[in-house]
Design an enzyme around this catalytic site. Structure first.
Site, PDB file in Angstrom:
ATOM      1  N   GLU A  36      11.349 -10.435 -23.306  1.00 36.11           N
ATOM      2  CA  GLU A  36      10.186 -11.285 -23.598  1.00 36.11           C
ATOM      3  C   GLU A  36       9.453 -10.946 -24.893  1.00 36.11           C
ATOM      4  O   GLU A  36       8.313 -10.461 -24.876  1.00 36.11           O
ATOM      5  CB  GLU A  36       9.208 -11.258 -22.412  1.00 36.11           C
ATOM      6  CG  GLU A  36       9.831 -11.753 -21.123  1.00 36.11           C
ATOM      7  CD  GLU A  36       8.809 -12.020 -20.022  1.00 36.11           C
ATOM      8  OE1 GLU A  36       7.655 -11.586 -20.165  1.00 36.11           O
ATOM      9  OE2 GLU A  36       9.173 -12.673 -19.040  1.00 36.11           O
ATOM     10  N   GLU A  89      14.582 -13.849 -14.735  1.00 38.39           N
ATOM     11  CA  GLU A  89      13.368 -13.651 -13.914  1.00 38.39           C
ATOM     12  C   GLU A  89      12.853 -14.999 -13.462  1.00 38.39           C
ATOM     13  O   GLU A  89      12.755 -15.933 -14.260  1.00 38.39           O
ATOM     14  CB  GLU A  89      12.240 -12.968 -14.699  1.00 38.39           C
ATOM     15  CG  GLU A  89      12.464 -11.513 -14.993  1.00 38.39           C
ATOM     16  CD  GLU A  89      11.275 -10.872 -15.735  1.00 38.39           C
ATOM     17  OE1 GLU A  89      10.130 -11.343 -15.585  1.00 38.39           O
ATOM     18  OE2 GLU A  89      11.523  -9.909 -16.468  1.00 38.39           O
TER      19      GLU A  89
HETATM   20  C1  FCB Z   1       7.256 -11.150 -16.858  1.00 38.72           C
HETATM   21  C2  FCB Z   1       7.619  -9.698 -17.081  1.00 38.72           C
HETATM   22  C3  FCB Z   1       7.724  -8.893 -15.832  1.00 38.72           C
HETATM   23  C4  FCB Z   1       6.685  -9.286 -14.815  1.00 38.72           C
HETATM   24  C5  FCB Z   1       6.679 -10.775 -14.603  1.00 38.72           C
HETATM   25  C6  FCB Z   1       5.697 -11.254 -13.569  1.00 38.72           C
HETATM   26  O1  FCB Z   1       6.561 -11.623 -17.963  1.00 38.72           O
HETATM   27  O2  FCB Z   1       8.860  -9.602 -17.755  1.00 38.72           O
HETATM   28  O3  FCB Z   1       7.651  -7.538 -16.180  1.00 38.72           O
HETATM   29  O4  FCB Z   1       5.461  -8.797 -15.195  1.00 38.72           O
HETATM   30  O5  FCB Z   1       6.407 -11.423 -15.812  1.00 38.72           O
END
Ligand code: FCB
Length: 438
Positions: free
Chosen positions: A166, A350
């Site tokens: 990210e 994610e």
């Molecule tokens: C993302 C992050 C992870 C976690 C989620 C909720 O931005 O990569 O570490 O905090 O959000």
């Protein structure tokens, strides 16, 4: 859940994701200081001033945690190595730190799981923070050395590796919005970080390739679906999309930055940035996509660039206040492949939600999260049917953990963690996913 493994293409990977600072406990083993430690120690930055000192004590409990991954019928475990554990002073290898990750990777493999490694999930060693952090080009070069040290040790056994998690959060959220470490609000610093984090990716890719590792190498970007609040806000949504979504994607896939974003950031870019773009756009083997929500934008006519603010939308929200918008995931996957990545495999690295979860005896019922996963997996399936080469989906997160500025207040896990005892309790969503992918 309405979806099951058989709905997905042959070989589709289901996984769960974690990150080092959020679960390991920095008091365990030898770990150097990171900018998250001092950010958290500054009054007002993090809920309750909490930090990663203890976290989920995963350093000692990784065996039990990986049993949960295997028993949940998952295929892949996504984790990160901490730069501060591998190199506590940022530059010198700590044998004890690499030995931990060595044990961890072996333990993942012993359970029949594929290790998916992320090299940088945010714990920048303080020595670099002191010298300007990601606004300093040297940090990106040092990251390459760290990446090489990790890959020399683990590269023969990890199935996939991502350089950076990210970049938008690392650069913009942390240096323009000031909401993550180091908590700065300065467009020049932010702009430099916006470029140097891409340079770090380039240095990381070169290190991975030079190590001889056969792991599939790529990067994990986070996307939010841009939604104008009204027709009059369309240009604001476009500006947001440039900063948040296109800046990194365009750099990595096309070796250029979006012109509309350079309109604002151009004056603050480091000299000679153009010379880095060829390395930044070296081919990747896969792209990781993190997706949680959409963002509603309101134009601020007359304000300084980028002249927008984000405002709450009307949809139901998670415990983070994030709107639940499953269509945005599939639509974004389709857009990414169509306009940028083509046939390059995409993995949803994610996706998940924070809920107001409570333990009832030994169980934790989280029906909203079950529905969230179901709806987002349906959205992924729709994109696959449109021809998008999505090869996997990882839930965030295995465990409740340290949610950055929100401390331990927000629970994203499919496994509930009782922080007083460190006991783990699989939630209903864990069982639902386990049944769906069994
Ligand atoms: C993302 C992050 C992870 C976690 C989620 C909720 O931005 O990569 O570490 O905090 O959000």
């Amino acid at each position: 859940m309405s979806v099951s493994r058989k709905d997905f293409p042959e070989g589709f990977e289901f996984g769960v994701a974690t990150a080092a600072y959020q679960i390991e406990g920095t008091r365990n083993g030898i770990v150097g200081p990171s900018h998250w430690d001092s950010y958290a120690a500054t009054l007002g930055n993090v809920v309750n001033g909490e930090n990663g000192d203890v976290a989920c004590d995963h350093y000692h409990r990784y065996g039990e945690d990986l049993d949960l991954v295997r028993d949940g019928n998952f295929d892949t475990y996504r984790f990160s190595t901490a730069w501060t554990r591998v190199m506590p002073d940022g530059r010198t290898v700590n044998a004890d730190g690499l030995a931990f990750y060595d044990r961890l990777v072996d333990a993942v493999l012993e359970r029949g799981l594929k290790p998916s490694l992320t090299l940088y999930h945010w714990e920048l060693p303080e020595v670099f923070a002191d010298a300007g952090g990601w606004s300093n080009r040297d940090t990106a070069l040092a990251f390459g050395d760290y990446a090489r040290a990790v890959m020399d040790r683990l590269g023969d056994r990890v199935g996939a590796v991502a350089t950076i998690n990210e970049p938008w959060c690392i650069a913009w959220l942390s240096h323009f919005l000031g909401l993550h470490a180091p908590g700065m609000r300065n467009i020049r610093t932010a702009t430099r970080a916006m470029h140097h984090i891409n340079l770090a990716h380039a240095e990381g890719m070169q290190a991975i390739r030079a190590s001889g590792s056969k792991a599939d190498a790529g990067i994990v970007l986070n996307f939010a679906w841009p939604k104008p609040e009204s027709d009059a806000d369309a240009k604001a949504a476009r500006r947001f999309d440039g900063i948040h979504n296109r800046w990194f994607l365009e750099a990595i896939t096309k070796g250029q930055y979006p012109a509309d974003t350079l309109d604002g950031l151009g004056p603050y870019m480091p000299d000679g940035w153009q010379d880095d773009m060829a390395a930044i756009s070296a081919p990747i083997d896969w792209l990781g996509v993190n997706y949680y929500t959409r963002t509603t934008l309101r134009d601020l006519p007359g304000a300084v660039w980028p002249a927008f603010e984000d405002v709450p939308g009307p949809l139901p929200k998670t415990d983070m206040g994030w709107e639940i918008y499953p269509d945005g995931l599939g639509d974004m996957l389709t857009r990414i492949a169509r306009d940028y990545t083509g046939d390059t495999p995409i993995i949803v690295t994610e996706n998940g939600m924070a809920g107001d979860d409570h333990l009832d005896g030994q169980t934790c019922d989280d029906p909203v999260r079950v529905q969230y996963f179901d709806d987002h997996l349906q959205s992924v399936l729709r994109s696959i049917k449109q021809g998008t080469p999505v090869r996997g989906y990882y839930a965030w997160s295995l465990l409740d953990n340290y949610e950055w500025s929100f401390g331990y207040d927000k629970r994203f896990g499919i496994v509930y963690v009782d922080y007083a005892t460190q006991a783990r309790y699989p939630k209903a969503s864990y069982h639902a996913l386990k049944d769906a992918i069994g």
